[in-house]
Design an enzyme around this catalytic site. Structure first.
Site, short mmCIF file in Angstrom:
data_model
loop_
_atom_site.label_atom_id
_atom_site.label_comp_id
_atom_site.label_asym_id
_atom_site.label_seq_id
_atom_site.Cartn_x
_atom_site.Cartn_y
_atom_site.Cartn_z
N SER A 195 39.27 37.89 37.29
CA SER A 195 40.23 38.72 38.00
C SER A 195 41.14 37.96 38.95
O SER A 195 42.05 37.29 38.50
CB SER A 195 39.49 39.84 38.73
N LYS B 83 39.65 40.01 33.02
CA LYS B 83 39.66 41.26 33.79
C LYS B 83 41.01 41.39 34.48
O LYS B 83 41.29 40.67 35.42
CB LYS B 83 38.53 41.26 34.81
#
Length: 409
Positions: free
Chosen positions: A324, A349
């Site tokens: 992320s 992600k």
């Protein structure tokens, strides 16, 4: 929480700078006893993320963004009805989220979310150990933080945790055990100096020890200067991107020897605050786009500050545990032509979540959009492919890259 999120906490709503990317790895780190309570225990640890992600740059991770976005009105209605019926609002909301198939949306109790936010500030109150459930429901010590109350008490990894304040923890959820160790409101005041009594076992020896909780600071950035072929370089190892991580990275770059290369190690980094990812990118960029993201169809841009070091050789190490906000950072440096990425494909992600407070005080974080790298590459379900594929020899390959870049190592 089953995955990373990007959200604007309600208390900061309307302030774009407060946007954060938060991921499962941060919560896995938060399972450090005396850190904070977590949610369901599936797919949480960085190790499992590494197993679930591809090592070949030509093949994306086997997971993908599954399920349609959750209807926030349905979640809120379910929670409200449950509270009216005298039931758990968070459980009802979780049921709606689970049926949606959206793997990244999640629901937290008020205590979980409070601890979650506190941990992102880079500090927590606890005793400095992490726990895991072993065979037969046994609770085992996974790691002990050096210098912590647990370390000073002689507790070591592998010890069995039998009781907390006299209560048997065998078979209990890790979240429950962590809450007790941390001193959540349900179990007592989690303040520095408050006691917690642990029942422990090592082999045939069983004993009890009372520890006093302390305020502990998360060491999310570690800097050293390893020597090797081509000479020393500055290595910056990054864990969770908690508050202050970006400034620590910038300081490390500024303190590096003239002409020395920077090895930015993002392997296993679960991500963290997007503001810290942008701050870290600003250490190597002179302004410009770091990432874009969409919020319910509206395109937004994250930009680096001006004045970063754009000349120093830079190699970034990534792997399947790079998640992320860490992926956002790696993708920005790659797309901007500022760094060479070495390692294996990142986790993938890139969905955006935002929180809303439910009727019982719990918090639902639901998917509202996705982010992209400066060149417009999607990350969610795909990850970022490195420029140079490497596994266990990643640092060795990085030094070879530095030699080709003409400096640093």
């Amino acid at each position: 929480m089953p995955g990373p999120t990007m959200f604007v906490p309600q208390r900061r709503a309307g302030r774009a700078a407060a946007l954060t990317l938060v991921f499962v790895g941060v919560l896995a780190t938060g399972a450090a006893a005396g850190s904070w309570a977590t949610g369901p225990q599936d797919a949480r640890t960085p190790a499992r993320h590494r197993e679930a992600s591809g090592s070949d740059a030509d093949h994306p991770p086997p997971h993908a963004a599954l399920g349609a976005p959750v209807d926030d009105r349905a979640v809120e209605a379910a929670a409200q009805q449950a509270v009216a019926d005298g039931k758990s609002g968070s459980a009802a909301a979780s049921e709606v989220v689970s049926r949606s198939g959206d793997r990244w949306s999640s629901v937290y109790t008020a205590a979980e979310y409070e601890g979650f936010e506190r941990a992102l500030d880079g500090a927590y109150v606890g005793v400095g150990l992490s726990a895991r459930r072993g065979s037969g429901g046994r609770m085992e010590i996974e790691e002990v933080r050096p210098g912590s109350p647990a370390a000073r008490a002689g507790i070591t990894a592998g010890d069995r945790l039998r009781t907390v304040d006299g209560d048997d923890v065998t078979g209990r959820p890790v979240t429950d055990v962590v809450a007790r160790l941390r001193g959540d409101k349900a179990w007592g005041a989690g303040r520095p100096g408050t006691p917690v009594r642990l029942g422990l076992q090592r082999g045939s020896r069983a004993w009890e020890r009372t520890l006093l909780r302390e305020r502990l600071v998360t060491e999310s950035v570690v800097v050293d200067r390893p020597d090797g072929p081509g000479g020393p370089l500055t290595r910056i190892r990054v864990g969770p991107l908690v508050k202050g991580a970006g400034a620590r990275i910038r300081d490390a770059v500024q303190e590096a020897e003239p002409g020395e290369g920077i090895l930015l190690d993002l392997r296993g980094s679960p991500g963290g605050l997007v503001s810290e990812a942008v701050s870290a990118a600003s250490a190597f960029l002179d302004g410009g786009v770091v990432a874009t993201y969409d919020l319910r169809g509206r395109r937004c841009v994250l930009r680096a500050e001006r004045g970063g070091d754009t000349r120093r050789p830079l190699v970034v190490l990534v792997d399947g545990g790079t998640m992320s906000a860490a992926e956002l950072l790696a993708g920005a440096l790659q797309d901007r032509g500022r760094a060479v990425l070495v390692g294996s494909r990142t986790f993938g992600k890139g969905s955006v979540q935002m929180p809303s407070r439910l009727a019982d005080g719990s918090v639902a974080e639901l998917t509202v959009g996705h982010y992209r790298t400066p060149d417009g590459h999607a990350v969610d379900g795909v990850g970022i492919a490195p420029d140079v594929i490497a596994q266990d020899d990643a640092e060795e390959r990085a030094r070879t890259v530095f030699a080709g870049l003409g400096g640093g190592a």
